[in-house]
Design a protein around this motif. Structure first.
Motif, PDB file in Angstrom:
ATOM      1  N   THR A 153       0.834  -1.201   0.000  1.00  0.00           N
ATOM      2  CA  THR A 153       0.000   0.000   0.000  1.00  0.00           C
ATOM      3  C   THR A 153       0.869   1.251   0.000  1.00  0.00           C
ATOM      4  O   THR A 153       0.529   2.251  -0.632  1.00  0.00           O
ATOM      5  N   ALA A 154       2.006   1.192   0.665  1.00  0.00           N
ATOM      6  CA  ALA A 154       2.918   2.332   0.690  1.00  0.00           C
ATOM      7  C   ALA A 154       3.397   2.694  -0.712  1.00  0.00           C
ATOM      8  O   ALA A 154       3.601   3.872  -1.015  1.00  0.00           O
ATOM      9  N   LEU A 155       3.567   1.705  -1.580  1.00  0.00           N
ATOM     10  CA  LEU A 155       3.955   1.984  -2.972  1.00  0.00           C
ATOM     11  C   LEU A 155       2.909   2.859  -3.657  1.00  0.00           C
ATOM     12  O   LEU A 155       3.248   3.816  -4.365  1.00  0.00           O
ATOM     13  N   ALA A 156       1.654   2.547  -3.445  1.00  0.00           N
ATOM     14  CA  ALA A 156       0.579   3.338  -4.042  1.00  0.00           C
ATOM     15  C   ALA A 156       0.542   4.746  -3.444  1.00  0.00           C
ATOM     16  O   ALA A 156       0.345   5.729  -4.163  1.00  0.00           O
ATOM     17  N   VAL A 157       0.744   4.846  -2.137  1.00  0.00           N
ATOM     18  CA  VAL A 157       0.768   6.150  -1.468  1.00  0.00           C
ATOM     19  C   VAL A 157       1.897   7.002  -2.038  1.00  0.00           C
ATOM     20  O   VAL A 157       1.695   8.175  -2.392  1.00  0.00           O
ATOM     21  N   LYS A 158       3.077   6.421  -2.163  1.00  0.00           N
ATOM     22  CA  LYS A 158       4.226   7.164  -2.696  1.00  0.00           C
ATOM     23  C   LYS A 158       3.968   7.611  -4.128  1.00  0.00           C
ATOM     24  O   LYS A 158       4.336   8.719  -4.509  1.00  0.00           O
ATOM     25  N   ASP A 159       3.319   6.768  -4.920  1.00  0.00           N
ATOM     26  CA  ASP A 159       3.012   7.112  -6.305  1.00  0.00           C
ATOM     27  C   ASP A 159       2.099   8.331  -6.370  1.00  0.00           C
ATOM     28  O   ASP A 159       2.336   9.258  -7.154  1.00  0.00           O
ATOM     29  N   VAL A 160       1.059   8.351  -5.541  1.00  0.00           N
ATOM     30  CA  VAL A 160       0.139   9.487  -5.512  1.00  0.00           C
ATOM     31  C   VAL A 160       0.887  10.759  -5.103  1.00  0.00           C
ATOM     32  O   VAL A 160       0.701  11.824  -5.708  1.00  0.00           O
ATOM     33  N   LEU A 161       1.725  10.655  -4.101  1.00  0.00           N
ATOM     34  CA  LEU A 161       2.475  11.824  -3.645  1.00  0.00           C
ATOM     35  C   LEU A 161       3.417  12.331  -4.730  1.00  0.00           C
ATOM     36  O   LEU A 161       3.493  13.538  -4.981  1.00  0.00           O
ATOM     37  N   GLU A 162       4.129  11.422  -5.377  1.00  0.00           N
ATOM     38  CA  GLU A 162       5.054  11.811  -6.449  1.00  0.00           C
ATOM     39  C   GLU A 162       4.310  12.485  -7.600  1.00  0.00           C
ATOM     40  O   GLU A 162       4.780  13.488  -8.139  1.00  0.00           O
ATOM     41  N   GLN A 163       3.156  11.947  -7.987  1.00  0.00           N
ATOM     42  CA  GLN A 163       2.376  12.520  -9.087  1.00  0.00           C
ATOM     43  C   GLN A 163       1.893  13.932  -8.774  1.00  0.00           C
ATOM     44  O   GLN A 163       1.614  14.705  -9.679  1.00  0.00           O
ATOM     45  N   ASN A 164       1.808  14.250  -7.494  1.00  0.00           N
ATOM     46  CA  ASN A 164       1.330  15.563  -7.077  1.00  0.00           C
ATOM     47  C   ASN A 164       2.433  16.439  -6.500  1.00  0.00           C
ATOM     48  O   ASN A 164       2.158  17.426  -5.820  1.00  0.00           O
ATOM     49  N   ASN A 165       3.669  16.057  -6.779  1.00  0.00           N
ATOM     50  CA  ASN A 165       4.848  16.833  -6.372  1.00  0.00           C
ATOM     51  C   ASN A 165       4.903  17.113  -4.874  1.00  0.00           C
ATOM     52  O   ASN A 165       5.266  18.207  -4.446  1.00  0.00           O
ATOM     53  N   ILE A 166       4.530  16.117  -4.084  1.00  0.00           N
ATOM     54  CA  ILE A 166       4.638  16.233  -2.631  1.00  0.00           C
ATOM     55  C   ILE A 166       5.826  15.382  -2.196  1.00  0.00           C
ATOM     56  O   ILE A 166       5.843  14.169  -2.421  1.00  0.00           O
ATOM     57  N   GLU A 167       6.800  16.030  -1.612  1.00  0.00           N
ATOM     58  CA  GLU A 167       7.983  15.313  -1.146  1.00  0.00           C
ATOM     59  C   GLU A 167       7.638  14.527   0.110  1.00  0.00           C
ATOM     60  O   GLU A 167       6.818  14.956   0.923  1.00  0.00           O
ATOM     61  N   PHE A 168       8.292  13.379   0.254  1.00  0.00           N
ATOM     62  CA  PHE A 168       8.026  12.521   1.401  1.00  0.00           C
ATOM     63  C   PHE A 168       9.308  11.837   1.839  1.00  0.00           C
ATOM     64  O   PHE A 168      10.291  11.793   1.117  1.00  0.00           O
TER      65      PHE A 168
END
Length: 74
Positions: A14-29
């Motif tokens: 699930t973390a992979l999907a979360v990271k993908d959404v964040l990356e697509q929206n230019n949110i650093e994590f």
């Protein structure tokens, strides 16, 4: 990680999907994966061991994106 707050704790999948959404929206994590630490310490695999942190000013936007994509904590 001084200005970072925890957004997500869950499985690596699930973390992979979360990271993908964040990356697509230019949110650093920042990701912290406790699984490798648990294995190295001899504890085996820990459940819900992937933590995703975002900067405090991005938290509300990130939460909205996760809700929109049905990506809640496992």
């Amino acid at each position: 990680m001084e200005n970072h707050v925890e957004l997500f704790v869950g499985t690596p999948t699930t973390a992979l999907a979360v990271k993908d959404v964040l990356e697509q929206n230019n949110i650093e994590f920042v990701e912290r994966n406790d699984i490798n630490s648990a294995i190295a310490a001899g504890f085996g695999m820990a459940d819900k061991a992937t933590h995703i942190f975002v900067e405090e000013h991005d938290l509300e936007k990130a939460k909205e994106l996760l809700a929109k994509n049905n990506l809640f904590n496992d």
